[in-house]
Scaffold this active site. Sequence first.
Site, short mmCIF file in Angstrom:
data_model
loop_
_atom_site.label_atom_id
_atom_site.label_comp_id
_atom_site.label_asym_id
_atom_site.label_seq_id
_atom_site.Cartn_x
_atom_site.Cartn_y
_atom_site.Cartn_z
N LYS A 246 0.82 -1.20 0.00
CA LYS A 246 0.00 0.00 0.00
C LYS A 246 0.87 1.26 0.00
CE LYS A 246 -3.58 -2.59 2.54
NZ LYS A 246 -4.47 -2.62 3.75
N TYR B 169 -12.19 -2.61 -2.90
CA TYR B 169 -12.70 -2.66 -1.52
C TYR B 169 -14.23 -2.63 -1.46
CZ TYR B 169 -8.09 -2.26 0.71
OH TYR B 169 -6.81 -2.50 1.17
N ASN C 217 -1.52 -0.40 7.30
CA ASN C 217 -0.94 -1.69 7.68
C ASN C 217 -0.13 -2.34 6.55
OD1 ASN C 217 -3.01 -2.47 6.05
ND2 ASN C 217 -4.11 -3.67 7.59
N HIS D 269 -1.79 -5.72 1.46
CA HIS D 269 -3.05 -6.42 1.25
C HIS D 269 -2.74 -7.76 0.62
CE1 HIS D 269 -6.97 -7.52 -0.42
NE2 HIS D 269 -6.32 -7.80 -1.54
N GLU E 150 -9.82 -9.98 -7.85
CA GLU E 150 -8.84 -8.90 -7.68
C GLU E 150 -7.76 -8.94 -8.77
OE1 GLU E 150 -7.53 -9.40 -3.63
OE2 GLU E 150 -9.52 -8.89 -2.84
P1 RTP Z 1 -6.55 -6.32 3.31
O1 RTP Z 1 -7.96 -6.54 2.76
O2 RTP Z 1 -6.03 -4.92 3.03
O3 RTP Z 1 -5.62 -7.43 2.95
O4 RTP Z 1 -6.61 -6.40 4.88
P2 RTP Z 1 -7.42 -7.41 5.76
O5 RTP Z 1 -8.10 -8.44 4.91
O6 RTP Z 1 -6.49 -7.87 6.83
O7 RTP Z 1 -8.47 -6.42 6.38
P3 RTP Z 1 -9.94 -6.03 5.90
O8 RTP Z 1 -10.88 -6.31 7.02
O9 RTP Z 1 -10.24 -6.61 4.55
O10 RTP Z 1 -9.81 -4.45 5.78
C1 RTP Z 1 -9.28 -3.88 4.62
C2 RTP Z 1 -8.35 -2.76 5.01
O11 RTP Z 1 -9.11 -1.66 5.51
C3 RTP Z 1 -8.35 -0.98 6.49
N1 RTP Z 1 -9.11 -1.02 7.74
N2 RTP Z 1 -9.26 0.03 8.52
N3 RTP Z 1 -9.99 1.78 10.59
C4 RTP Z 1 -10.36 0.51 10.66
O12 RTP Z 1 -10.99 0.05 11.58
C5 RTP Z 1 -9.99 -0.36 9.55
N4 RTP Z 1 -10.31 -1.64 9.43
C6 RTP Z 1 -9.75 -2.05 8.28
C7 RTP Z 1 -7.02 -1.68 6.61
O13 RTP Z 1 -6.10 -1.03 5.73
C8 RTP Z 1 -7.36 -3.07 6.13
O14 RTP Z 1 -6.23 -3.76 5.70
MG MG Z 2 -9.37 -7.95 3.27
#
Ligand code: RTP
Ligand code: MG
Length: 137
Positions: A10, A50, A114, A117, A128
Amino acid sequence: MTERTLVLIKPDGVARAVVGEIISRIERKGLSLVALQLTTVSDEVARGHYAEHAEKPFFPSLLEFITSGPLVAAVVEGPRAIAAFRQLAGGTDPVEKAVPGTIRGDFALETQNNLVHGSDSPESAEREIALWFPGLS
Ligand code: RTP
Ligand code: MG
């Protein structure tokens, strides 16, 4: 069984100059790069990527963050590549969930910023990869 996953480094990862470190971890794990591109993502592709989070309170902020500057998009391949990359990444919250030794556990502090992705299922990976690399067979 070999598998493909969509990985993003990212904009925070590019800004903090940890692209090489992250790619090195992918390669050391034994996974292969199939495609790799530095790009600034359009609002349209970011919304598509997203889409599952469109109703979440953090969605506007997430869109602003992911479009804020260049990022690295990659297709990564290998046995169980989807789970293998998510193991390398660590949990979404880099402090409460990701453990030291993972990319997020070692280099990140905030849930949004973080660094990486990785696709979360074969269906997500297919969707994707088609979104980010439409020309890839
Ligand atoms: P990613 O999709 O980016 O691989 O991450 P992930 O599966 O671990 O997390 P996901 O639940 O899919 O969330 C996507 C991305 O959104 C941001 N996020 N911000 N502020 C918040 O509470 C929050 N929660 C998620 C993070 O960048 C997360 O990786
Ligand atoms: Mg995710």
